[in-house]
Design a protein around this motif. Structure first.
Motif, PDB file in Angstrom:
ATOM      1  N   MET A 258       0.810  -1.195   0.000  1.00 25.87           N
ATOM      2  CA  MET A 258       0.000   0.000   0.000  1.00 25.87           C
ATOM      3  C   MET A 258       0.862   1.271   0.000  1.00 25.87           C
ATOM      4  SD  MET A 258      -3.031  -1.034  -0.051  1.00 25.87           S
ATOM      5  CE  MET A 258      -4.144  -2.289   0.389  1.00 25.87           C
ATOM      6  N   ALA A 259       1.916   1.292   0.807  1.00 27.20           N
ATOM      7  CA  ALA A 259       2.767   2.485   0.888  1.00 27.20           C
ATOM      8  C   ALA A 259       3.452   2.758  -0.438  1.00 27.20           C
ATOM      9  CB  ALA A 259       3.798   2.320   1.999  1.00 27.20           C
ATOM     10  N   VAL A 260       3.902   1.699  -1.119  1.00 28.45           N
ATOM     11  CA  VAL A 260       4.571   1.875  -2.406  1.00 28.45           C
ATOM     12  C   VAL A 260       3.597   2.457  -3.416  1.00 28.45           C
ATOM     13  CG1 VAL A 260       5.694   0.658  -4.314  1.00 28.45           C
ATOM     14  CG2 VAL A 260       6.244   0.037  -1.960  1.00 28.45           C
ATOM     15  N   GLU A 261       2.392   1.903  -3.463  1.00 32.33           N
ATOM     16  CA  GLU A 261       1.378   2.414  -4.389  1.00 32.33           C
ATOM     17  C   GLU A 261       1.049   3.873  -4.066  1.00 32.33           C
ATOM     18  OE1 GLU A 261      -1.993  -0.183  -4.264  1.00 32.33           O
ATOM     19  OE2 GLU A 261      -0.827  -1.898  -4.941  1.00 32.33           O
ATOM     20  N   ARG A 262       0.995   4.188  -2.781  1.00 30.49           N
ATOM     21  CA  ARG A 262       0.662   5.554  -2.367  1.00 30.49           C
ATOM     22  C   ARG A 262       1.748   6.543  -2.815  1.00 30.49           C
ATOM     23  NH1 ARG A 262       0.092   8.113   3.525  1.00 30.49           N
ATOM     24  NH2 ARG A 262      -0.982   9.993   2.867  1.00 30.49           N
ATOM     25  N   ILE A 263       3.012   6.174  -2.668  1.00 29.33           N
ATOM     26  CA  ILE A 263       4.104   7.039  -3.125  1.00 29.33           C
ATOM     27  C   ILE A 263       3.979   7.286  -4.625  1.00 29.33           C
ATOM     28  CG2 ILE A 263       6.604   7.176  -3.517  1.00 29.33           C
ATOM     29  CD1 ILE A 263       6.944   5.741  -0.806  1.00 29.33           C
ATOM     30  N   HIS A 264       3.731   6.220  -5.381  1.00 28.53           N
ATOM     31  CA  HIS A 264       3.566   6.374  -6.824  1.00 28.53           C
ATOM     32  C   HIS A 264       2.413   7.313  -7.160  1.00 28.53           C
ATOM     33  CE1 HIS A 264       6.041   2.584  -7.289  1.00 28.53           C
ATOM     34  NE2 HIS A 264       6.574   3.399  -8.192  1.00 28.53           N
ATOM     35  N   ARG A 265       1.293   7.179  -6.449  1.00 29.64           N
ATOM     36  CA  ARG A 265       0.133   8.045  -6.715  1.00 29.64           C
ATOM     37  C   ARG A 265       0.432   9.501  -6.367  1.00 29.64           C
ATOM     38  NH1 ARG A 265      -2.819   4.029  -4.052  1.00 29.64           N
ATOM     39  NH2 ARG A 265      -3.003   5.383  -2.230  1.00 29.64           N
ATOM     40  N   ILE A 266       0.981   9.735  -5.171  1.00 33.02           N
ATOM     41  CA  ILE A 266       1.243  11.106  -4.720  1.00 33.02           C
ATOM     42  C   ILE A 266       2.219  11.810  -5.655  1.00 33.02           C
ATOM     43  CG2 ILE A 266       2.317  12.488  -2.888  1.00 33.02           C
ATOM     44  CD1 ILE A 266       1.098  10.444  -0.881  1.00 33.02           C
ATOM     45  N   LYS A 267       3.247  11.092  -6.088  1.00 30.44           N
ATOM     46  CA  LYS A 267       4.254  11.707  -6.954  1.00 30.44           C
ATOM     47  C   LYS A 267       3.882  11.666  -8.431  1.00 30.44           C
ATOM     48  CE  LYS A 267       8.516  11.504  -6.303  1.00 30.44           C
ATOM     49  NZ  LYS A 267       9.872  11.015  -6.354  1.00 30.44           N
ATOM     50  N   GLY A 268       2.819  10.934  -8.763  1.00 34.58           N
ATOM     51  CA  GLY A 268       2.446  10.790 -10.168  1.00 34.58           C
ATOM     52  C   GLY A 268       3.492  10.016 -10.946  1.00 34.58           C
ATOM     53  N   MET A 269       4.111   9.036 -10.289  1.00 34.23           N
ATOM     54  CA  MET A 269       5.198   8.251 -10.885  1.00 34.23           C
ATOM     55  C   MET A 269       4.651   7.056 -11.658  1.00 34.23           C
ATOM     56  SD  MET A 269       7.792   7.945  -7.629  1.00 34.23           S
ATOM     57  CE  MET A 269       8.801   6.691  -8.408  1.00 34.23           C
ATOM     58  N   ASP A 270       5.403   6.628 -12.636  1.00 40.09           N
ATOM     59  CA  ASP A 270       5.128   5.377 -13.325  1.00 40.09           C
ATOM     60  C   ASP A 270       5.250   4.256 -12.299  1.00 40.09           C
ATOM     61  OD1 ASP A 270       5.146   3.037 -14.852  1.00 40.09           O
ATOM     62  OD2 ASP A 270       6.616   3.781 -16.296  1.00 40.09           O
ATOM     63  N   THR A 271       4.251   3.393 -12.234  1.00 38.78           N
ATOM     64  CA  THR A 271       4.258   2.322 -11.228  1.00 38.78           C
ATOM     65  C   THR A 271       5.340   1.282 -11.477  1.00 38.78           C
ATOM     66  OG1 THR A 271       2.574   1.106 -12.468  1.00 38.78           O
ATOM     67  CG2 THR A 271       1.810   2.579 -10.711  1.00 38.78           C
ATOM     68  N   LYS A 272       5.963   1.314 -12.637  1.00 40.28           N
ATOM     69  CA  LYS A 272       7.053   0.377 -12.913  1.00 40.28           C
ATOM     70  C   LYS A 272       8.399   0.916 -12.442  1.00 40.28           C
ATOM     71  CE  LYS A 272       4.796  -1.941 -16.659  1.00 40.28           C
ATOM     72  NZ  LYS A 272       3.940  -1.367 -17.656  1.00 40.28           N
ATOM     73  N   LYS A 273       8.435   2.206 -12.051  1.00 42.91           N
ATOM     74  CA  LYS A 273       9.690   2.796 -11.575  1.00 42.91           C
ATOM     75  C   LYS A 273       9.995   2.238 -10.188  1.00 42.91           C
ATOM     76  CE  LYS A 273      12.054   7.163 -10.777  1.00 42.91           C
ATOM     77  NZ  LYS A 273      13.345   6.636 -11.037  1.00 42.91           N
ATOM     78  N   PRO A 274      11.157   1.616 -10.033  1.00 44.86           N
ATOM     79  CA  PRO A 274      11.480   1.018  -8.734  1.00 44.86           C
ATOM     80  C   PRO A 274      11.799   2.068  -7.678  1.00 44.86           C
ATOM     81  CG  PRO A 274      13.337   0.800 -10.237  1.00 44.86           C
ATOM     82  CD  PRO A 274      12.210   1.411 -11.024  1.00 44.86           C
ATOM     83  N   LEU A 275      11.486   1.726  -6.450  1.00 41.66           N
ATOM     84  CA  LEU A 275      11.836   2.553  -5.300  1.00 41.66           C
ATOM     85  C   LEU A 275      12.909   1.813  -4.510  1.00 41.66           C
ATOM     86  CD1 LEU A 275       8.245   3.559  -4.181  1.00 41.66           C
ATOM     87  CD2 LEU A 275       9.883   4.968  -5.428  1.00 41.66           C
ATOM     88  N   SER A 276      13.750   2.558  -3.845  1.00 39.30           N
ATOM     89  CA  SER A 276      14.812   1.965  -3.024  1.00 39.30           C
ATOM     90  C   SER A 276      14.390   1.938  -1.567  1.00 39.30           C
ATOM     91  CB  SER A 276      16.097   2.791  -3.164  1.00 39.30           C
ATOM     92  OG  SER A 276      16.575   2.741  -4.477  1.00 39.30           O
ATOM     93  N   ILE A 277      15.194   1.286  -0.755  1.00 39.89           N
ATOM     94  CA  ILE A 277      14.964   1.297   0.682  1.00 39.89           C
ATOM     95  C   ILE A 277      16.174   1.899   1.387  1.00 39.89           C
ATOM     96  CG2 ILE A 277      13.351  -0.647   0.688  1.00 39.89           C
ATOM     97  CD1 ILE A 277      15.659  -2.435   1.727  1.00 39.89           C
ATOM     98  N   LEU A 278      15.897   2.574   2.498  1.00 42.37           N
ATOM     99  CA  LEU A 278      16.947   3.107   3.358  1.00 42.37           C
ATOM    100  C   LEU A 278      17.092   2.157   4.540  1.00 42.37           C
ATOM    101  CD1 LEU A 278      15.882   6.878   3.563  1.00 42.37           C
ATOM    102  CD2 LEU A 278      17.630   5.874   2.099  1.00 42.37           C
ATOM    103  N   CYS A 279      18.295   1.705   4.795  1.00 39.76           N
ATOM    104  CA  CYS A 279      18.560   0.794   5.908  1.00 39.76           C
ATOM    105  C   CYS A 279      19.441   1.476   6.944  1.00 39.76           C
ATOM    106  CB  CYS A 279      19.250  -0.472   5.413  1.00 39.76           C
ATOM    107  SG  CYS A 279      18.207  -1.513   4.383  1.00 39.76           S
ATOM    108  N   HIS A 280      19.261   1.090   8.191  1.00 38.83           N
ATOM    109  CA  HIS A 280      20.048   1.657   9.286  1.00 38.83           C
ATOM    110  C   HIS A 280      21.406   0.981   9.428  1.00 38.83           C
ATOM    111  CE1 HIS A 280      21.191   3.344  13.099  1.00 38.83           C
ATOM    112  NE2 HIS A 280      21.204   2.149  13.657  1.00 38.83           N
ATOM    113  N   SER A 281      21.460  -0.325   9.137  1.00 38.50           N
ATOM    114  CA  SER A 281      22.678  -1.081   9.431  1.00 38.50           C
ATOM    115  C   SER A 281      22.903  -2.200   8.422  1.00 38.50           C
ATOM    116  CB  SER A 281      22.560  -1.702  10.829  1.00 38.50           C
ATOM    117  OG  SER A 281      21.516  -2.663  10.825  1.00 38.50           O
ATOM    118  N   PHE A 282      24.080  -2.805   8.495  1.00 42.36           N
ATOM    119  CA  PHE A 282      24.372  -3.963   7.662  1.00 42.36           C
ATOM    120  C   PHE A 282      23.445  -5.120   8.024  1.00 42.36           C
ATOM    121  CE2 PHE A 282      28.315  -1.604   7.103  1.00 42.36           C
ATOM    122  CZ  PHE A 282      28.449  -1.681   5.728  1.00 42.36           C
TER     123      PHE A 282
END
Length: 189
Positions: free
Chosen positions: A1-25
């Motif tokens: 749901m969050a990924v779809e929401r980001i795509h909708r809010i930004k008007g992004m192509d749903t095939k454009k990949p999103l990255s993740i931010l990690c705190h640690s190895f």
């Protein structure tokens, strides 16, 4: 749901990949199959080299593990047929604000750069709020973390899913010898 929401809010192509931010190895090891350690064909221990880059201005494309939420490894909307994505861009930023937020979370954050339709970086949180805040019945972001005007340098992107690390995009991070240039001039990410 969050990924779809980001795509909708930004008007992004749903095939454009999103990255993740990690705190640690440990997070990277949990949500991906980890950084490669080299092989018997004489390739260097890439794990040691990549570890020197993080935290820092790098995005490493790694094979996703089964622990990564399905929304992060699929592209498309729930109404469209999902396209399987077996890899994910992973960042461990050296930004104090990002690290403070990530430290308090129980998992990674999905991230996306913020740009105008003309592909210009938006670095002022007030402008970001003006553009992406919910208004007049339109969906928007729930909140903005105001860390002041930010530096708009893209990360260096390295594909670590194959037998050798391939440099996909030169960015703020130093390009090392073990990051092989891609053969095509087309930027993949």
């Amino acid at each position: 749901m969050a990924v779809e929401r980001i795509h909708r809010i930004k008007g992004m192509d749903t095939k454009k990949p999103l990255s993740i931010l990690c705190h640690s190895f440990r997070d990277i090891d949990t949500y991906t199959t980890g950084l490669p350690c080299g092989n018997s064909q004489g390739h260097a221990n890439i794990f040691r080299a990549a570890r020197q880059c993080l935290p820092g201005p790098y995005t490493f494309v790694l094979p996703a593990s089964k622990e990564l939420p399905k929304q992060c490894v699929k592209s498309g909307t729930s109404r469209a047929k999902h396209v399987s994505r077996k890899c994910v861009g992973v960042r461990m930023p050296n930004d104090a604000i990002c690290q403070a937020i990530l430290e308090k979370l129980d998992g990674p954050l999905i991230c996306s750069s913020v740009r105008t339709a003309d592909d210009e970086w938006i670095i002022d949180p007030v402008v970001i709020a003006d553009i992406y805040a919910a208004s007049m019945g339109q969906e928007g972001v729930d909140f903005i973390v105001d860390g002041g005007v930010r530096v708009a340098d893209p990360s260096t992107v390295v594909d670590m899913t194959g037998s050798e690390p391939i440099l996909l995009r030169k960015g703020k991070g130093v390009c090392y010898d073990w990051m092989l240039p891609k053969e095509s001039e087309e930027t993949l990410i």
